[in-house]
Design an enzyme around this catalytic site. Structure first.
Site, short mmCIF file in Angstrom:
data_model
loop_
_atom_site.label_atom_id
_atom_site.label_comp_id
_atom_site.label_asym_id
_atom_site.label_seq_id
_atom_site.Cartn_x
_atom_site.Cartn_y
_atom_site.Cartn_z
N THR A 121 -16.84 -31.32 0.93
CA THR A 121 -16.49 -30.62 2.31
C THR A 121 -17.80 -29.64 2.23
O THR A 121 -17.95 -29.14 3.42
CB THR A 121 -15.12 -29.90 2.22
OG1 THR A 121 -14.86 -29.38 1.00
CG2 THR A 121 -14.19 -31.17 2.52
N HIS A 151 -31.61 -38.68 -3.97
CA HIS A 151 -30.40 -39.14 -3.64
C HIS A 151 -30.59 -40.83 -3.84
O HIS A 151 -29.44 -41.21 -4.15
CB HIS A 151 -30.04 -38.75 -2.23
CG HIS A 151 -29.91 -37.28 -2.25
ND1 HIS A 151 -29.09 -36.61 -3.02
CD2 HIS A 151 -29.99 -36.40 -1.22
CE1 HIS A 151 -29.04 -35.02 -2.73
NE2 HIS A 151 -29.73 -35.20 -1.58
N LEU A 201 -11.95 -52.58 -12.55
CA LEU A 201 -12.18 -51.06 -12.36
C LEU A 201 -12.36 -50.50 -11.04
O LEU A 201 -12.77 -51.24 -10.04
CB LEU A 201 -13.79 -50.92 -12.84
CG LEU A 201 -14.49 -49.52 -12.74
CD1 LEU A 201 -13.91 -48.59 -13.89
CD2 LEU A 201 -15.97 -49.46 -12.73
N ASP A 258 -24.92 -34.39 -10.49
CA ASP A 258 -25.61 -33.14 -9.94
C ASP A 258 -27.15 -33.14 -10.52
O ASP A 258 -27.27 -34.00 -11.21
CB ASP A 258 -25.24 -31.84 -10.29
CG ASP A 258 -25.48 -30.86 -9.74
OD1 ASP A 258 -26.29 -31.01 -8.50
OD2 ASP A 258 -25.35 -29.49 -10.29
N GLY A 259 -28.02 -32.78 -9.36
CA GLY A 259 -29.62 -32.77 -9.97
C GLY A 259 -30.44 -33.73 -9.19
O GLY A 259 -31.65 -33.81 -9.63
N SER A 268 -17.02 -26.98 -8.92
CA SER A 268 -17.48 -27.08 -7.45
C SER A 268 -16.43 -27.57 -6.55
O SER A 268 -16.76 -28.60 -5.88
CB SER A 268 -18.78 -27.69 -7.21
OG SER A 268 -19.72 -27.04 -8.10
N TRP A 286 -21.67 -30.49 4.28
CA TRP A 286 -22.11 -29.96 5.39
C TRP A 286 -23.04 -29.02 5.87
O TRP A 286 -23.65 -29.00 6.88
CB TRP A 286 -20.82 -30.04 6.38
CG TRP A 286 -19.89 -31.15 6.26
CD1 TRP A 286 -18.80 -31.18 5.80
CD2 TRP A 286 -19.93 -32.43 7.07
NE1 TRP A 286 -18.08 -32.41 5.88
CE2 TRP A 286 -18.93 -33.49 6.74
CE3 TRP A 286 -20.88 -32.94 7.73
CZ2 TRP A 286 -18.68 -34.17 7.21
CZ3 TRP A 286 -20.60 -34.24 8.38
CH2 TRP A 286 -19.72 -34.91 8.29
N GLU A 288 -10.74 -33.30 -20.26
CA GLU A 288 -11.83 -32.85 -20.92
C GLU A 288 -13.15 -32.80 -20.44
O GLU A 288 -13.23 -33.94 -19.42
CB GLU A 288 -11.79 -33.89 -22.24
CG GLU A 288 -10.56 -34.13 -23.01
CD GLU A 288 -10.34 -32.64 -23.92
OE1 GLU A 288 -11.26 -32.19 -24.26
OE2 GLU A 288 -9.14 -32.45 -24.00
C1 FPP Z 1 -25.88 -33.12 -6.02
O1 FPP Z 1 -27.32 -33.17 -6.38
C2 FPP Z 1 -25.68 -34.67 -5.43
C3 FPP Z 1 -25.26 -34.79 -4.23
C4 FPP Z 1 -24.67 -33.81 -3.17
C5 FPP Z 1 -24.95 -36.17 -3.85
C6 FPP Z 1 -24.74 -37.23 -4.78
C7 FPP Z 1 -24.87 -38.74 -4.19
C8 FPP Z 1 -25.47 -39.44 -4.80
C9 FPP Z 1 -25.68 -39.54 -6.22
C10 FPP Z 1 -25.48 -40.80 -4.32
C11 FPP Z 1 -24.19 -41.44 -3.53
C12 FPP Z 1 -23.66 -42.69 -3.82
C13 FPP Z 1 -22.82 -43.46 -3.24
C14 FPP Z 1 -22.43 -44.54 -3.85
C15 FPP Z 1 -22.56 -43.05 -1.87
P1 FPP Z 1 -28.05 -31.89 -5.36
O2 FPP Z 1 -28.58 -32.46 -4.29
O3 FPP Z 1 -27.28 -30.78 -5.21
O4 FPP Z 1 -29.29 -31.76 -6.48
P2 FPP Z 1 -29.90 -30.19 -6.88
O5 FPP Z 1 -28.82 -29.50 -7.35
O6 FPP Z 1 -31.01 -30.76 -7.75
O7 FPP Z 1 -30.72 -29.90 -5.61
#
Ligand code: FPP
Length: 256
Positions: A82, A53, A147, A36-37, A212, A85, A223
């Site tokens: 999900t 991203h 892994l 997240d973030g 979430s 979207w 944990e």
């Molecule tokens: C949440 O941050 C993150 C996501 C919804 C996307 C996570 C995806 C990646 C880190 C890259 C994907 C990698 C692969 C290998 C497919 P946010 O956009 O909600 O951040 P915010 O809360 O700061 O707005």
């Protein structure tokens, strides 16, 4: 229905690594991460959300490498939920292009590192280009026994549980299952994670403290560890701090 899985597997691995003057002697078998973030990371730098991203995608590779180094067996990354979207279409399109971009960039290295790619989620509802890239990677890495990088794509626990209930109800309707036979393993074996152990450690970045809709059933005895850093700034050292903290947790699984 999949392979039988014990509902409360207790599984950590012995290791012996010195980290910032502390010994890492026990690592979780399965780590799950809510990344997240990305948006806030980008915003703080005056960049568009996409840049966050993209940086987040590159960080997946760094943390996978660190997980591999520490002999962790499975890392499950929440890449698209999900609920995602609901975001503006250009962001959804970008997020769903990232698996292909990630694999175009890193698949050769992942193969070299003996990583096996898997996914969980409603795969069929993803765009063709996403499915094609991921299926190619699954095929190319299926013989790897290092892994497991398990990418949660179009994943949501509630929809996973709906599918599980539907498949169990169908088995009952077809006369293959009596309701009295339904137990925890029946449910565990009908989830997307039927062939994986439950996560031992779940990390969420960016200071938010909620699940979430991620692995609700599977994280009954997991944990939790929360990092204040945004996902693109979540370094190998912070990951190692989570591992060091994990080994001191007393996991009793409801017992004494
Ligand atoms: C949440 O941050 C993150 C996501 C919804 C996307 C996570 C995806 C990646 C880190 C890259 C994907 C990698 C692969 C290998 C497919 P946010 O956009 O909600 O951040 P915010 O809360 O700061 O707005």
């Amino acid at each position: 229905m999949g392979i039988f899985q014990l509902p409360f597997r207790k599984k950590s691995k012995k290791t012996n690594v010195e980290l910032s003057n502390k010994s890492l002697t026990l690592v979780p078998d399965h780590v799950a991460i809510i990344m997240d973030g990305n948006g806030r990371w980008a915003n703080e730098r005056g960049l568009p959300r996409f840049a966050g991203h993209k940086e987040g995608m590159d960080n997946v590779k760094r943390i996978v490498k660190a997980a591999n180094k520490h002999n962790i067996s499975i890392i499950t990354m929440y890449a698209f939920s999900t609920e995602n979207w609901k975001r503006p279409k250009p962001e959804v399109d970008y997020l769903l292009k990232l698996p292909k971009e990630f694999l175009n960039t890193y698949l050769p290295e992942l193969i070299e590192e003996n990583v096996q790619i898997k996914t969980i989620g409603a795969f069929n509802l993803l765009p063709e280009h996403t499915k094609k890239a991921v299926q190619h990677a699954i095929e190319k890495t299926k013989a790897n026994d290092g892994l497991i990088l398990n990418i949660a794509l179009n994943y949501g626990s509630r929809s996973e549980l709906v599918h599980s209930v539907q498949s169990i109800a169908n088995s009952v309707k077809e006369g293959n299952l009596d309701p009295s036979q339904i137990d925890e393993s029946t449910i565990a074996n009908s989830l997307y994670t039927y062939d994986l152990p439950d996560p031992d450690l779940l990390i969420r970045t960016s200071g938010e403290m909620r699940l979430s809709n991620f692995l609700l059933w599977q994280s009954a005895y997991t944990e939790f560890w929360f990092a204040k850093e945004y996902w693109p700034s979540f370094t190998e050292e912070i990951f190692e701090q989570a591992l060091l903290d994990y080994q001191n947790r007393k996991r009793r699984f409801g017992g004494l």
